[in-house]
Design a protein around this motif. Structure first.
Motif, short mmCIF file in Angstrom:
data_model
loop_
_atom_site.label_atom_id
_atom_site.label_comp_id
_atom_site.label_asym_id
_atom_site.label_seq_id
_atom_site.Cartn_x
_atom_site.Cartn_y
_atom_site.Cartn_z
N LYS B 42 -2.87 -8.38 3.97
CA LYS B 42 -3.46 -7.23 3.31
C LYS B 42 -2.68 -5.92 3.58
CE LYS B 42 -7.41 -7.54 5.51
NZ LYS B 42 -7.05 -8.72 6.59
N SER B 43 -2.26 -5.60 4.94
CA SER B 43 -1.60 -4.31 5.27
C SER B 43 -0.28 -4.54 4.73
CB SER B 43 -1.43 -4.32 6.70
OG SER B 43 -2.81 -4.09 7.17
N THR B 44 0.32 -5.96 4.75
CA THR B 44 1.46 -5.88 4.04
C THR B 44 1.69 -5.54 2.69
OG1 THR B 44 1.97 -7.76 5.87
CG2 THR B 44 3.50 -7.58 4.21
N PRO B 75 -2.99 4.94 6.96
CA PRO B 75 -2.50 3.65 7.55
C PRO B 75 -3.31 3.14 8.43
CG PRO B 75 -1.17 5.69 8.46
CD PRO B 75 -2.17 6.18 7.22
N GLN B 76 -3.34 1.76 8.78
CA GLN B 76 -4.18 1.13 9.76
C GLN B 76 -4.03 1.70 10.98
OE1 GLN B 76 -3.70 -3.12 9.50
NE2 GLN B 76 -5.72 -3.54 10.69
N GLN B 77 -2.66 1.66 11.38
CA GLN B 77 -2.41 2.25 12.73
C GLN B 77 -1.42 3.42 12.49
OE1 GLN B 77 -1.11 -1.31 14.60
NE2 GLN B 77 -2.87 -1.31 15.93
N LEU B 157 -5.95 3.01 1.35
CA LEU B 157 -6.84 3.11 2.49
C LEU B 157 -6.73 1.79 3.19
CD1 LEU B 157 -9.99 4.94 1.17
CD2 LEU B 157 -8.31 5.96 2.55
N ASP B 158 -6.24 1.68 4.39
CA ASP B 158 -6.36 0.36 5.30
C ASP B 158 -7.23 0.68 6.35
OD1 ASP B 158 -5.52 -1.79 6.25
OD2 ASP B 158 -3.48 -1.28 6.41
N GLU B 159 -8.32 -0.24 6.03
CA GLU B 159 -9.46 -0.30 7.01
C GLU B 159 -9.77 1.20 7.34
OE1 GLU B 159 -9.38 -3.25 9.84
OE2 GLU B 159 -8.19 -4.54 8.66
N PRO B 160 -10.28 1.87 6.46
CA PRO B 160 -10.67 3.47 6.78
C PRO B 160 -11.93 3.56 7.58
CG PRO B 160 -11.58 2.96 4.58
CD PRO B 160 -10.71 1.77 5.06
MG LIG Z 1 -4.16 -4.97 8.44
#
Ligand SMILES: [Mg+2]
Ligand SMILES: Nc1ncnc2c1ncn2[C@@H]1O[C@H](COP(=O)(O)OP(=O)(O)OP(=O)(O)O)[C@@H](O)[C@H]1O
Lengths: 276, 255
Positions: B42-44, B75-77, B157-160
Motif C-alpha cells: 500500500k505504501s509502495t 507519509p506513514q513514517q 494519506l498513509d494511515e492518518p
Molecule cells: Mg504502509
C-alpha cells in the motif's frame, strides 16, 4: 595590548583580512546548519581535500590567482560527490574517502615534484593549516572573497525556506513538487564556494571545524531551525573575530586559533545546554 | 477525465514484483480507501503515485493539468533525525513549498492558512514547540497540518489515524471528510476497514486478492463480506471511534 591592535589595524590589509575573515565565518556557519542536518558534512570534509589538490595544481602552474582554478575544480568535485553519494547507497562515504585521500596525495606529490619554491614543507603546511600570521590574501582576491561571500549570503537568504524544507523532509518536498535535485545541487555548489573561501582563513584541514562547530553549538541551546541558524551565524562571527584578534596579539597561527576558540565556545554551549 | 488513472501497474523493489497488473482510476472529488494486509504494498503504491519511486511496469496518467504541486501528502513514517531543530510552525509552513515556485518567502495569506490548519487540528498551543519533543500523536497532527497546507486538489494519506487517541481519530475523520466535501480528492491508506466503508466512495483492496470498486460493490464482494464478518466477530459491530458523529456532517452540510 590595545596599542598593538591599533598598530595592526592601521594597516589596510589587516582590516581587509578582518572583514574577509568575518564574512567567511558567517557563510560557513549558515551553510553548516544545513550541512550538518543533511548529513552532508562528510562531503564538506572531502571537498576541503579536493581544494588542497586544486591549490597544489595552481601553485605548480604558478598562477598568481589560485582561486580562479581552485573554485571550478571544487565545484565540479562537489557535484560528483553529491551524485555518487545519492546513487550508490552503501559506497557513498567510501567514494568520498577515496576522492579526498586521492586529492591529498596527488596534491602533496605535485607540490614536492614540481614546486619552484625552496620551502615546500612550509607551503604544504600553510595550505593545510592556514597561514601562520594574519591572512595573506590581497588585492583582487580580497574583493573576490567579499563578492563571493555576498553571493552566498544572498542566495542563502533567498532560498532559506526551501533549504529548510529539503533538509527537514526530502521525500515530502519532492512529493509536493519541490525540485529537490536542483536544491541539492545548489547546496553542493554553495558548499564548494564556502570551502574555497574558508581555505584562505583556516587552511584545508581545519575547514570542517568552521562549518560544524557553530551549527552543533547552536543546536545545544536552540530548537527551531531559524534560531539555530541565527545563533550559529553569531557564534561563528564572534569566534572568528576573537580568534583573529588573539592570533594578532599572541602571534599564534590564525586557523588553529579560530578553531580553538570555536571549541571553547562549543564546550561553553554544551555546559549551558546541560544545565538548563 | 479521471484525476489519476493507473494502468497495468507493477510495483516492487529491485526486480521483485509485489503487485502486478494493478488497474484503477479515481475521479475528482472521490474518496478512495486502500486497505490490505501489512506488507501488501500500500505504501509502495502511494510512493509510486507521488513519483518518489519508479513503477516497474505500467502507467500512471494524471488528469488535466494536475501536477505534484497540487498534492498534499502525509507519509506513514517520517524519519526525522533525533536532534533536528524545527518548530511546529516552520514545519507546517513548509507545506506551501511545492506551490511557491521560486518565491522566497511566505505570504501573509499562507501564514494565516498555516495558523488555521494548526487551529483545525487543535495544536495551536504547540506552534512554537520543537517537533522532536512532541508525542507521536502530536507529531502526526503536525504532519497532517503540513499536508493540509500543501493540498489544493488531492490529499494522499498513509494511515492518518494510526497513533491517535479515539477522539482525535474522530476529529481526523471529520477533517478529511470536510475536505472531501469541499472538493478535495482523498486517497487514504487505512487498516480501519469499518471507518473506510463508512466514508469512502471507492475501495482498493491489496494483497493476495486485488479488488477495486465502489464501497457498495466491495461490501457485496467475497473479500468485502469476509472483512465484514471478521469485523462483526471481533468488534461486535461496535467501534471505539464515534463514526456516526462524523457522518452527521454529511447531513448538516447538505450534500
Ligand atoms: Mg504502509
Ligand atoms: N525500500 C524498500 N526496499 C525493499 N523492499 C521494501 C522497501 N520498502 C518496503 N519494502 C517491501 O515491500 C513490501 C511492501 O511494503 P509497503 O510498505 O508498501 O507495505 P504496506 O502495505 O504499506 O504495509 P503496512 O500496512 O505495514 O504499512 C514489504 O514486504 C516490504 O518489505
Amino acid at each position: 595590548m590595545l596599542e598593538t591592535l591599533q598598530l595592526y589595524f592601521s594597516y589596510p590589509f589587516v582590516r581587509y583580512a578582518f572583514v574577509v575573515g568575518i564574512l567567511i565565518a558567517l557563510c560557513s556557519a549558515l551553510l553548516g546548519v544545513t550541512l550538518v542536518l543533511k548529513r552532508f558534512s562528510f562531503i564538506g570534509d572531502g571537498l576541503s581535500h579536493v581544494a588542497f589538490g586544486g591549490i597544489a595544481i595552481a601553485s605548480v602552474m604558478n598562477l598568481s590567482n589560485q582561486m580562479i582554478l581552485v573554485l571550478p575544480i571544487t565545484v565540479v568535485a562537489a557535484i560528483i560527490l553529491l551524485r555518487t553519494g545519492q546513487n550508490t547507497k552503501i559506497k557513498g562515504d567510501a567514494a568520498v574517502a577515496m576522492i579526498s585521500v586521492g586529492a591529498l596525495a596527488l596534491g602533496y606529490m605535485l607540490m614536492n615534484v614540481f614546486s619552484v619554491s625552496t620551502n615546500v614543507s612550509g607551503d604544504v603546511c600553510s595550505t593545510l593549516f592556514g597561514s601562520t600570521s594574519i591572512l595573506t590574501i590581497k588585492g583582487f582576491e580580497v574583493w573576490l572573497c567579499v563578492a563571493l561571500s555576498a553571493v552566498v549570503l544572498v542566495v542563502f537568504i533567498l532560498f532559506y525556506n526551501k533549504l529548510f524544507s529539503v533538509t527537514f523532509d526530502e521525500s515530502f518536498a519532492k512529493a509536493v513538487g519541490t525540485k529537490t535535485d536542483h536544491y541539492n545541487l545548489l547546496i553542493a555548489v554553495l558548499i564548494a564556494v564556502v570551502i574555497v573561501l574558508a581555505m584562505n582563513l583556516v587552511g584545508s584541514l581545519l575547514i570542517s571545524a568552521l562549518v560544524i562547530f557553530p551549527a552543533l553549538s547552536a543546536m545545544r541551546l536552540f530548537k527551531s531551525f531559524f534560531s539555530v541558524t541565527v545563533c550559529a551565524a553569531i557564534f561563528s562571527v564572534v569566534c572568528a573575530a576573537a580568534g583573529l584578534i588573539i592570533s594578532i596579539l599572541a602571534g599564534t597561527p590564525v586557523g588553529a586559533t579560530i578553531v580553538t576558540v570555536d571549541m571553547v565556545g562549543f564546550a561553553i554551549f554544551s555546559v549551558i545546554g546541560k544545565i538548563r | 477525465m479521471a484525476e489519476i488513472k493507473v494502468e497495468n501497474l507493477a510495483l516492487g523493489y529491485e526486480g521483485d514484483a509485489l503487485v502486478e497488473n494493478l488497474n484503477f482510476e479515481i475521479n475528482s472529488g472521490e474518496y478512495l480507501c486502500i486497505v490490505g494486509e501489512n506488507g501488501s504494498g500500500k505504501s509502495t503504491l502511494m510512493r509510486t503515485l507521488l513519483g518518489l519511486q519508479k513503477p516497474m511496469a505500467g502507467n500512471i496518467v494524471f488528469g488535466d493539468d494536475l501536477d505534484s504541486t497540487q498534492i498534499g501528502y502525509l507519509p506513514q513514517q517520517t524519519l526525522v533525525q533525533k536532534d533536528f531543530p524545527a518548530s511546529v510552525y516552520e514545519i507546517v509552513l513548509s507545506g506551501f513549498q511545492g506551490s511557491m515556485g521560486l518565491r522566497p518567502f511566505y505570504s501573509h495569506k499562507e501564514k494565516k492558512e498555516a495558523s488555521d490548519a494548526l487551529e483545525r487540528l487543535g495544536i495551536t498551543q504547540l506552534k512554537h514547540r520543537c517537533y522532536r519533543e512532541l508525542s507521536g500523536g502530536q507529531q502526526q497532527r503536525v504532519l497532517l497540518a503540513r499536508a493540509l497546507c500543501a493540498t489544493k486538489r488531492i490529499l494522499l494519506l498513509d494511515e492518518p489515524v494510526s497513533g491517535l487517541d479515539p477522539s482525535a481519530q474522530t476529529e481526523m475523520y471529520q477533517i478529511i471528510r470536510r475536505l472531501n466535501l469541499e472538493g478535495v480528492t482523498i486517497i487514504m491508506i487505512s487498516h480501519d476497514v469499518h471507518a473506510s466503508l463508512h466514508f469512502a466512495s471507492h475501495i482498493l483492496h491489496m494483497g493476495s486478492q486485488i479488488f477495486f470498486g465502489t464501497t457498495e460493490e466491495f461490501e457485496e464482494s467475497p473479500i468485502g463480506s469476509h472483512y465484514l464478518l471478521k469485523e462483526k466477530k471481533t468488534l461486535g459491530g461496535g467501534h471505539i471511534c464515534d463514526l456516526d458523529r462524523v457522518a452527521k456532517i454529511k447531513v448538516k452540510e447538505g450534500k
